[in-house]
Structure formats: structure tokens, C-alpha cells
Design an enzyme around this catalytic site. Sequence first.
Site, PDB file in Angstrom:
ATOM      1  N   LYS A  87       0.822  -1.187   0.000  1.00  0.00           N
ATOM      2  CA  LYS A  87       0.000   0.000   0.000  1.00  0.00           C
ATOM      3  C   LYS A  87       0.869   1.253   0.000  1.00  0.00           C
ATOM      4  CE  LYS A  87      -3.408  -2.255   3.064  1.00  0.00           C
ATOM      5  NZ  LYS A  87      -2.647  -3.299   3.822  1.00  0.00           N
ATOM      6  N   ASP A  95      14.862  -0.136   1.493  1.00  0.00           N
ATOM      7  CA  ASP A  95      15.520  -0.310   2.779  1.00  0.00           C
ATOM      8  C   ASP A  95      16.659  -1.312   2.570  1.00  0.00           C
ATOM      9  OD1 ASP A  95      15.738  -0.068   5.598  1.00  0.00           O
ATOM     10  OD2 ASP A  95      14.395  -1.752   5.923  1.00  0.00           O
TER      11      ASP A  95
END
Length: 174
Positions: free
Chosen positions: A41, A101
Site C-alpha cells: 500500500k 531499505d
Amino acid sequence: MSERIRVLLSEEEVDRKIKEIGEQISKDYAGKTVHLVCVLKGGAFFMCELAKRISVPVTMDFMSVSSYGDDTQSSGVVRIAKDLDQALLDKNVIVVEDIVDSGRTLSYLLNILNERKPASLALCTLLDKPERRVVDVNVNYTGFQIPDEFVVGYGLDYAQKYRNLPYIGIVELD
Ligand code: IMP
Ligand code: MG
């Protein structure tokens, strides 16, 4: 435990940056149609704002992936929870992500998408935490490189909260 949010990147800074990236993509893809692939999302807020700033024709699709692993560490094995509706064959695809990340999720995902034979495949991320990188990922468009802090807002969540913040903030636990 309660948490506070400290502003890292203001709404104005983020908006300005998205405008810049949109202009750059419009230049780079002049004469072409760009197919934006949103990774749900987290990527949704960024992709919607970015799409509005792109002046070449844009089509969009959405997918949802979940990475096996605990909350703080992704394993890099990605399960496609919702696949794209449209084929990527011969399209100029830009994957739009909220943050890179460790790079595990994206590297795995890009391999899967590449097998679908797009004309080109690029990656655009609003945020990048280069210090955390474990797997090499080629990022074509980066909004901001940020330090190794847990951030929320603009699609990024902490336990599913704060995605709707119009800025990027750091979560501080008291
Ligand atoms: P990677 O596979 O380690 O690169 O995982 C990237 C995913 O971890 C992102 O798409 C986010 O969903 C999540 N993530 C990484 N850092 C943060 C953060 O600071 N805040 C919220 N979600 C994060
Ligand atoms: Mg994500």
C-alpha cells in the site's frame, strides 16, 4: 507505550521533490507512454501525486506483495498477494515504491517483473535508506536519501497507522 511523530520532510519539501521527479521522468520518456506500477500500500500516495506531475501519457497498475520475515527485517522472498491486471510486455514500466531499505523486496520483485519482458524497467522511490542496503538495487529515481530511522507518512505506516500524513515523520517512542 505512546509515540510522537517528528517532522523529517515537510509537505512542501515532498511536493517540490515529486514535481521535480515528474519533470525528469517526462523528459526521459518524451514521446513514450509510461506505465506506472504501484507497490501497495505504501507506494499509493506517492504514485498518485507523481502521476499528476508527469506530462507524457501515463497508464497505471497496482500490485501487492508481502515479504516473508518479521516486522523489522524482510526475508527477500516475496509473495504476490495481488498481481497486476495488465501484462508488461513491451511497456515502459516504472515501479513506484515508498522506500528502499534492505533492497530485498525490490530486487526480488524487479526480477519477477523483468521476466514479463517490458520494453524497459525502472525503479522510482520516494525514500532511500542507503545505510541499510543488503542487496544491490539499481534505483533510477530517488526522492530523498534519509538516515536509518523508522519513518511514516506519505504511504509509510507504523502498525498500519500514519500512512495518510502529508509529510514524512520519524516515529519517536516514549
Ligand atoms: P526491504 O525489502 O528491506 O527493502 O523492505 C522495504 C519495505 O519495508 C518497504 O516497502 C516498507 O514497506 C518497509 N519499510 C522499510 N523501512 C521503513 C520505514 O522506515 N517505515 C515504514 N516502512 C518501512
Ligand atoms: Mg513498501
